[in-house]
Design a protein around this motif. Structure first.
Motif, PDB file in Angstrom:
ATOM      1  N   SER A  20      -0.355  39.684  77.798  1.00  0.00           N
ATOM      2  CA  SER A  20      -1.808  39.733  77.906  1.00  0.00           C
ATOM      3  C   SER A  20      -2.457  38.430  77.452  1.00  0.00           C
ATOM      4  CB  SER A  20      -2.367  40.899  77.079  1.00  0.00           C
ATOM      5  OG  SER A  20      -1.987  40.779  75.731  1.00  0.00           O
ATOM      6  N   PRO A 252      -6.716  51.136  68.830  1.00  0.00           N
ATOM      7  CA  PRO A 252      -6.477  49.887  68.098  1.00  0.00           C
ATOM      8  C   PRO A 252      -7.504  49.695  66.982  1.00  0.00           C
ATOM      9  CG  PRO A 252      -6.391  49.518  70.475  1.00  0.00           C
ATOM     10  CD  PRO A 252      -6.914  50.905  70.272  1.00  0.00           C
ATOM     11  N   VAL A 256      -9.787  44.282  71.145  1.00  0.00           N
ATOM     12  CA  VAL A 256      -8.818  44.088  72.225  1.00  0.00           C
ATOM     13  C   VAL A 256      -9.566  43.705  73.493  1.00  0.00           C
ATOM     14  CG1 VAL A 256      -7.196  45.757  71.243  1.00  0.00           C
ATOM     15  CG2 VAL A 256      -8.872  46.526  72.944  1.00  0.00           C
ATOM     16  N   GLY A 259      -6.230  43.401  78.636  1.00  0.00           N
ATOM     17  CA  GLY A 259      -4.776  43.371  78.534  1.00  0.00           C
ATOM     18  C   GLY A 259      -4.057  43.129  79.839  1.00  0.00           C
ATOM     19  N   LEU A 264      -8.148  49.578  80.281  1.00  0.00           N
ATOM     20  CA  LEU A 264      -7.817  50.354  79.091  1.00  0.00           C
ATOM     21  C   LEU A 264      -7.572  51.785  79.531  1.00  0.00           C
ATOM     22  CD1 LEU A 264     -10.427  49.003  76.510  1.00  0.00           C
ATOM     23  CD2 LEU A 264      -8.034  48.328  76.784  1.00  0.00           C
ATOM     24  N   ARG A 271       0.278  56.230  72.055  1.00  0.00           N
ATOM     25  CA  ARG A 271       0.176  54.793  72.257  1.00  0.00           C
ATOM     26  C   ARG A 271       1.521  54.101  72.104  1.00  0.00           C
ATOM     27  NH1 ARG A 271      -2.928  52.342  68.274  1.00  0.00           N
ATOM     28  NH2 ARG A 271      -3.112  50.548  69.671  1.00  0.00           N
ATOM     29  N   ASP A 283      -3.603  53.214  75.925  1.00  0.00           N
ATOM     30  CA  ASP A 283      -4.244  52.281  74.987  1.00  0.00           C
ATOM     31  C   ASP A 283      -5.006  53.051  73.923  1.00  0.00           C
ATOM     32  OD1 ASP A 283      -3.652  49.618  76.233  1.00  0.00           O
ATOM     33  OD2 ASP A 283      -4.675  50.571  77.924  1.00  0.00           O
ATOM     34  N   ASP A 309      -9.445  55.614  83.050  1.00  0.00           N
ATOM     35  CA  ASP A 309      -9.345  54.194  82.702  1.00  0.00           C
ATOM     36  C   ASP A 309     -10.737  53.597  82.582  1.00  0.00           C
ATOM     37  OD1 ASP A 309      -6.589  54.306  82.857  1.00  0.00           O
ATOM     38  OD2 ASP A 309      -6.501  53.513  84.907  1.00  0.00           O
TER      39      ASP A 309
END
Length: 381
Positions: A20, A252, A256, A259, A264, A271, A283, A309
């Motif tokens: 990423s 996370p 972020v 990626g 995401l 995860r 994610d 997503d």
């Protein structure tokens, strides 16, 4: 991390599908949505330099000048002769802007320009009420699509310069010379006089003439093609995400970006990747919890392993519903497979039957020049 421009090390690093960011210069890697075909990295707000390379030409033999009171019908072709990748482009809308007249949409009976092909359309101009050089601007809304159905849309401008003469018996030919100009730079149009190609008081092109196309970001925002028209804001592909209120381990604990997958992924799955039990980790894990903090297994199982997503398309945050159960956005159901834009303050829940247990709200953090620099996802339940 902040995107700073690509180097050769970035292009090599992008060949690793799990990367990423570049391990050498630490630059984020923003891949084209058709990366598996074109192998191109893209800038935060620009189209793929390979997948979208339209060309507009005036057909040979076209009448490109006339006298006062004349009308012209210009034959043009939109070409898709990209030699690096075989992918169609889509002409979504065509608008003509002519001096002294309101913008006019040009109706077409086609949309797709297949790889290695061209499509013809006609643009009428006039009648002209004054002599001199007049400009007819064309605004072309052109899209590219990914295999998953994602669509990126851009608006390009091309100008036709026509010479109108007071004395219709003394016509002047306008040749558009674009040698050395190319699509990326939007080359300038130069004209020259040639008195050897007039017939019956009209001027005709001897060869095809390329019309330089230049992207017009202001028109994209004004037409609602890209960004958020209401407040003039745009979300670049390099936007960062911060998760607030999520249980530790479910999201996370640091900022972020989109990626390696360019999105995401949210769902019930863990995860943590496992080659047998969890080959496609999320994610963000969406799980319900009881008041005491223990996992509510019954409610959690109502969330699909891969439910939806979040990604950036057309400089907007969008939601792609992956689950057969759909997704709830501001209390309204988004059906499975749909891709819808997300605005600042919108509320997302996996479905109606878990909305009281799993729900999050978006918060946009504005940066400079109307660019959203960070998006917070705040879990409220």
């Amino acid at each position: 991390m902040e995107w700073t421009g690509y180097s050769e090390c970035c292009r090599k690093a992008a060949l690793n599908p799990a990367a990423s960011f570049c391990t050498t210069c630490r630059n984020p890697l923003l891949r084209c949505m058709n990366f598996s075909d074109c192998m191109q990295l893209v800038e935060p707000t620009k189209p793929c330099p390979v997948c979208l390379k339209p060309e507009l030409v005036i057909e040979a033999g076209a009448t490109v000048s006339g006298g006062i009171g004349a009308r012209l019908s210009l034959p043009l072709k939109l070409r898709n002769f990209n030699r690096q990748i075989a992918r169609p482009i889509y002409l979504k809308k065509l608008v003509k802007n002519e001096s002294g007249q309101a913008p006019q949409k040009v109706d077409l009976n086609w949309e797709i320009v297949e790889p290695g092909s061209e499509r013809t359309f006609y643009v009428d101009a006039g009648p002209f009420d004054a002599d001199g050089v007049t400009r007819v601007e064309l605004l072309l809304t052109i899209a590219m699509r990914a295999k998953e159905g994602y669509e990126e849309v851009y608006v390009f401008s091309g100008s036709l310069l026509l010479t109108i003469n007071r004395d219709s018996n003394q016509q002047v030919i306008q040749n558009i010379d674009l040698s050395g100009a190319h699509f990326e730079t939007g080359g300038l149009v130069h004209t020259k006089l040639d008195a050897n190609q007039t017939t019956g008081g009209a001027t005709h092109t001897a060869d095809r003439q390329v019309v330089a196309l230049e992207r017009v970001e202001v028109a994209e925002l004004a037409e609602g093609v890209r960004g958020y028209r209401a407040d003039g804001q745009r979300v670049p592909r390099s936007v960062s995400f911060r998760f607030v209120g999520f249980p530790e381990g479910d999201a996370p604990g640091w900022e972020v970006m989109l990626g390696a997958r360019g999105a995401l992924c949210f769902g019930r799955s863990s995860r943590e990747a496992h080659p047998e039990t969890n080959p496609a980790p999320m994610d963000v894990s969406l799980r319900a919890y009881a008041r005491g903090g223990e996992l509510d297994r019954d409610t959690s199982t109502r969330v699909s392993r891969h439910h939806f997503d979040l990604l950036v398309l057309n400089e907007r945050l969008v939601l792609h519903a992956r689950s057969g159960k759909g997704v709830l956005l501001n209390g309204k159901e988004v059906p499975s497979g749909a891709v819808v834009p997300i605005a600042d303050g919108d509320v997302i829940a996996p479905s109606q039957d878990v909305a009281n247990a799993i729900q999050m709200r978006t918060r946009f953090r504005a940066g400079q020049f109307g660019r959203i620099s960070q998006i917070e996802l705040i879990r409220e339940t």
